[in-house]
Structures are given as structure tokens and as C-alpha cells.
Design a protein around this motif. Structure first.
Motif, mmCIF file in Angstrom:
data_model
loop_
_atom_site.group_PDB
_atom_site.id
_atom_site.type_symbol
_atom_site.label_atom_id
_atom_site.label_comp_id
_atom_site.label_asym_id
_atom_site.label_seq_id
_atom_site.Cartn_x
_atom_site.Cartn_y
_atom_site.Cartn_z
ATOM 1 N N GLN A 83 0.833 -1.209 0.000
ATOM 2 C CA GLN A 83 0.000 0.000 0.000
ATOM 3 C C GLN A 83 0.866 1.256 0.000
ATOM 4 O OE1 GLN A 83 -3.174 0.154 -0.458
ATOM 5 N NE2 GLN A 83 -3.453 2.325 -0.118
ATOM 6 N N SER A 84 1.907 1.261 0.808
ATOM 7 C CA SER A 84 2.806 2.416 0.885
ATOM 8 C C SER A 84 3.489 2.674 -0.461
ATOM 9 C CB SER A 84 3.850 2.164 1.972
ATOM 10 O OG SER A 84 4.768 3.206 2.037
ATOM 11 N N GLU A 85 3.985 1.614 -1.101
ATOM 12 C CA GLU A 85 4.620 1.756 -2.420
ATOM 13 C C GLU A 85 3.639 2.286 -3.451
ATOM 14 O OE1 GLU A 85 6.127 -2.137 -3.325
ATOM 15 O OE2 GLU A 85 7.785 -1.966 -1.887
ATOM 16 N N PHE A 86 2.417 1.792 -3.390
ATOM 17 C CA PHE A 86 1.395 2.239 -4.340
ATOM 18 C C PHE A 86 1.097 3.722 -4.153
ATOM 19 C CE2 PHE A 86 -3.198 2.873 -5.233
ATOM 20 C CZ PHE A 86 -3.155 2.713 -6.604
ATOM 21 N N LEU A 87 0.901 4.142 -2.908
ATOM 22 C CA LEU A 87 0.603 5.555 -2.654
ATOM 23 C C LEU A 87 1.755 6.458 -3.085
ATOM 24 C CD1 LEU A 87 -1.195 5.332 0.799
ATOM 25 C CD2 LEU A 87 -2.207 5.855 -1.427
ATOM 26 N N ARG A 88 2.974 6.041 -2.808
ATOM 27 C CA ARG A 88 4.137 6.831 -3.216
ATOM 28 C C ARG A 88 4.179 6.970 -4.733
ATOM 29 N NH1 ARG A 88 8.504 4.238 -0.336
ATOM 30 N NH2 ARG A 88 7.097 3.569 0.079
ATOM 31 N N SER A 89 3.969 5.864 -5.444
ATOM 32 C CA SER A 89 4.016 5.923 -6.917
ATOM 33 C C SER A 89 2.860 6.765 -7.465
ATOM 34 C CB SER A 89 4.010 4.525 -7.521
ATOM 35 O OG SER A 89 2.750 3.918 -7.387
ATOM 36 N N GLN A 90 1.694 6.698 -6.822
ATOM 37 C CA GLN A 90 0.549 7.491 -7.284
ATOM 38 C C GLN A 90 0.792 8.989 -7.088
ATOM 39 O OE1 GLN A 90 -0.817 5.254 -9.346
ATOM 40 N NE2 GLN A 90 -2.754 6.171 -8.829
ATOM 41 N N PHE A 91 1.396 9.369 -5.965
ATOM 42 C CA PHE A 91 1.701 10.789 -5.745
ATOM 43 C C PHE A 91 2.706 11.288 -6.781
ATOM 44 C CE2 PHE A 91 0.209 10.252 -1.236
ATOM 45 C CZ PHE A 91 -0.830 11.170 -1.327
ATOM 46 N N THR A 92 3.716 10.484 -7.063
ATOM 47 C CA THR A 92 4.714 10.861 -8.071
ATOM 48 C C THR A 92 4.056 10.991 -9.440
ATOM 49 O OG1 THR A 92 6.461 9.738 -6.842
ATOM 50 C CG2 THR A 92 6.876 10.153 -9.176
ATOM 51 N N SER A 93 3.247 10.014 -9.775
ATOM 52 C CA SER A 93 2.558 10.012 -11.057
ATOM 53 C C SER A 93 1.608 11.203 -11.183
ATOM 54 C CB SER A 93 1.788 8.702 -11.210
ATOM 55 O OG SER A 93 1.115 8.653 -12.432
ATOM 56 N N ALA A 94 0.879 11.498 -10.121
ATOM 57 C CA ALA A 94 -0.054 12.636 -10.149
ATOM 58 C C ALA A 94 0.692 13.945 -10.383
ATOM 59 C CB ALA A 94 -0.852 12.706 -8.844
ATOM 60 N N GLY A 95 1.846 14.098 -9.760
ATOM 61 C CA GLY A 95 2.646 15.305 -9.970
ATOM 62 C C GLY A 95 3.092 15.441 -11.413
ATOM 63 N N GLU A 96 3.548 14.328 -11.992
ATOM 64 C CA GLU A 96 3.971 14.346 -13.392
ATOM 65 C C GLU A 96 2.799 14.680 -14.313
ATOM 66 O OE1 GLU A 96 5.749 10.554 -14.222
ATOM 67 O OE2 GLU A 96 7.342 10.860 -12.737
ATOM 68 N N HIS A 97 1.662 14.078 -14.044
ATOM 69 C CA HIS A 97 0.472 14.331 -14.861
ATOM 70 C C HIS A 97 0.058 15.799 -14.777
ATOM 71 C CE1 HIS A 97 -0.769 9.811 -14.556
ATOM 72 N NE2 HIS A 97 0.295 10.002 -15.298
ATOM 73 N N MET A 98 0.079 16.355 -13.586
ATOM 74 C CA MET A 98 -0.312 17.759 -13.427
ATOM 75 C C MET A 98 0.655 18.682 -14.167
ATOM 76 S SD MET A 98 -3.166 17.875 -12.041
ATOM 77 C CE MET A 98 -3.239 19.651 -11.890
ATOM 78 N N ARG A 99 1.950 18.389 -14.093
ATOM 79 C CA ARG A 99 2.928 19.202 -14.829
ATOM 80 C C ARG A 99 2.669 19.127 -16.329
ATOM 81 N NH1 ARG A 99 6.103 17.373 -10.723
ATOM 82 N NH2 ARG A 99 6.878 15.562 -11.858
ATOM 83 N N ASN A 100 2.399 17.926 -16.825
ATOM 84 C CA ASN A 100 2.141 17.760 -18.260
ATOM 85 C C ASN A 100 0.871 18.480 -18.692
ATOM 86 O OD1 ASN A 100 4.433 16.202 -18.658
ATOM 87 N ND2 ASN A 100 3.359 14.277 -18.401
ATOM 88 N N ILE A 101 -0.187 18.324 -17.937
ATOM 89 C CA ILE A 101 -1.452 18.978 -18.297
ATOM 90 C C ILE A 101 -1.315 20.492 -18.185
ATOM 91 C CG2 ILE A 101 -3.839 19.360 -17.523
ATOM 92 C CD1 ILE A 101 -4.056 16.353 -17.097
ATOM 93 N N THR A 102 -0.641 20.964 -17.154
ATOM 94 C CA THR A 102 -0.419 22.404 -17.009
ATOM 95 C C THR A 102 0.359 22.944 -18.205
ATOM 96 O OG1 THR A 102 -0.454 22.238 -14.601
ATOM 97 C CG2 THR A 102 0.567 24.211 -15.534
ATOM 98 N N GLY A 103 1.372 22.206 -18.641
ATOM 99 C CA GLY A 103 2.139 22.611 -19.827
ATOM 100 C C GLY A 103 1.271 22.676 -21.064
ATOM 101 N N GLU A 104 0.397 21.685 -21.231
ATOM 102 C CA GLU A 104 -0.516 21.670 -22.385
ATOM 103 C C GLU A 104 -1.487 22.857 -22.333
ATOM 104 O OE1 GLU A 104 -0.956 19.685 -25.119
ATOM 105 O OE2 GLU A 104 0.861 18.544 -24.654
ATOM 106 N N VAL A 105 -2.026 23.132 -21.158
ATOM 107 C CA VAL A 105 -2.972 24.242 -21.008
ATOM 108 C C VAL A 105 -2.271 25.560 -21.304
ATOM 109 C CG1 VAL A 105 -4.368 25.529 -19.340
ATOM 110 C CG2 VAL A 105 -4.525 23.033 -19.433
ATOM 111 N N MET A 106 -1.069 25.731 -20.774
ATOM 112 C CA MET A 106 -0.316 26.974 -21.006
ATOM 113 C C MET A 106 0.008 27.131 -22.493
ATOM 114 S SD MET A 106 -0.206 28.388 -18.116
ATOM 115 C CE MET A 106 1.027 29.645 -18.195
ATOM 116 N N SER A 107 0.385 26.031 -23.142
ATOM 117 C CA SER A 107 0.691 26.074 -24.567
ATOM 118 C C SER A 107 -0.555 26.429 -25.382
ATOM 119 C CB SER A 107 1.250 24.721 -25.011
ATOM 120 O OG SER A 107 1.491 24.719 -26.383
ATOM 121 N N ALA A 108 -1.688 25.819 -25.031
ATOM 122 C CA ALA A 108 -2.928 26.117 -25.736
ATOM 123 C C ALA A 108 -3.338 27.573 -25.526
ATOM 124 C CB ALA A 108 -4.042 25.184 -25.249
ATOM 125 N N ALA A 109 -3.137 28.092 -24.314
ATOM 126 C CA ALA A 109 -3.483 29.484 -24.040
ATOM 127 C C ALA A 109 -2.604 30.433 -24.852
ATOM 128 C CB ALA A 109 -3.335 29.775 -22.547
#
Length: 117
Positions: A83-109
Motif C-alpha cells: 500500500q505504501s509503495e502504491f501511494l508513493r508511486s501514485q503521488f509521483t505520477s499525479a505530480g507528473e500528470h499535473m505538470r504535463n497537463i499544465t504545460g498543455e494548457v499553457m501552450s494552448a493558451a
């Protein structure tokens, strides 16, 4: 202190695995249909939507893999480690996803601002 073993009958573990497999297949069909729908209707937010769908699919695949690992945990300590490994990987993944989506939104804007000028 000795951790007690998780006494889960093999039949129950097998049933859990089959249920996970069936759910994963259902979600795979859903994501395939959603991807085809997005490809058929291009628009301003299509790329961001595709990326969000891809991230969601990755998260669900991780969740199914996590569930498979938990099904085979033999004691509470192992289950907590999984469970701990899963939560750690999910937090890391969520951060990467947010950075990517933020980059896409900024580029589209930026593109939208340039096209209006």
C-alpha cells in the motif's frame, strides 16, 4: 512481535484475481471506445482530453496491478508495504500528470492568444 499470516483461502484469492481481470477488461473496452470517440470529434481541447484520458488509464492500470499484489499479500506488514509503495508511486505520477497537463494548457493558451492578435 510475529505478524500473523493472512489466512485467505486460495479459492478466494482466485476469485479476486478473476474479478480484477474482468474489471480491467471492461475498463480497457471503455478506454478504447473513449479514445475512438475523441479522435472522431477534433476540437480545441482534444489533446488535453486525450492526455487526461491516458493518465486516467495509466492510473487504473496501476490500481489493478496494486490489487493483484494485495491479493497475494501473506501478512499485514506486506500488505502495508504494498500500500505504501502504491501511494508513493501514485503521488509521483499525479505530480507528473499535473505538470504535463499544465504545460498543455499553457501552450494552448499561448496559441489562442497568438491567433487572436
Amino acid at each position: 512481535m510475529i505478524e500473523p499470516k493472512l489466512e485467505v483461502p486460495n479459492e478466494l484469492r482466485d476469485l479476486a484475481e478473476k474479478t480484477i481481470d474482468q474489471a480491467e477488461k471492461a475498463f480497457t473496452l471503455f478506454f478504447d471506445a473513449a479514445s475512438k470517440s475523441m479522435a472522431a470529434v477534433p476540437g480545441a481541447g482534444t489533446e488535453i482530453s486525450k492526455q487526461a484520458l491516458s493518465f486516467t488509464e495509466q492510473n487504473l492500470k496501476s490500481a489493478f496491478e496494486h490489487a493483484r499484489k494485495l491479493v497475494h499479500a501473506t501478512d499485514l506488514q506486506e500488505a502495508m508495504r504494498i500500500q505504501s509503495e502504491f501511494l508513493r508511486s501514485q503521488f509521483t505520477s499525479a505530480g507528473e500528470h499535473m505538470r504535463n497537463i499544465t504545460g498543455e494548457v499553457m501552450s494552448a493558451a499561448k496559441d489562442l492568444t497568438k491567433s487572436k492578435s
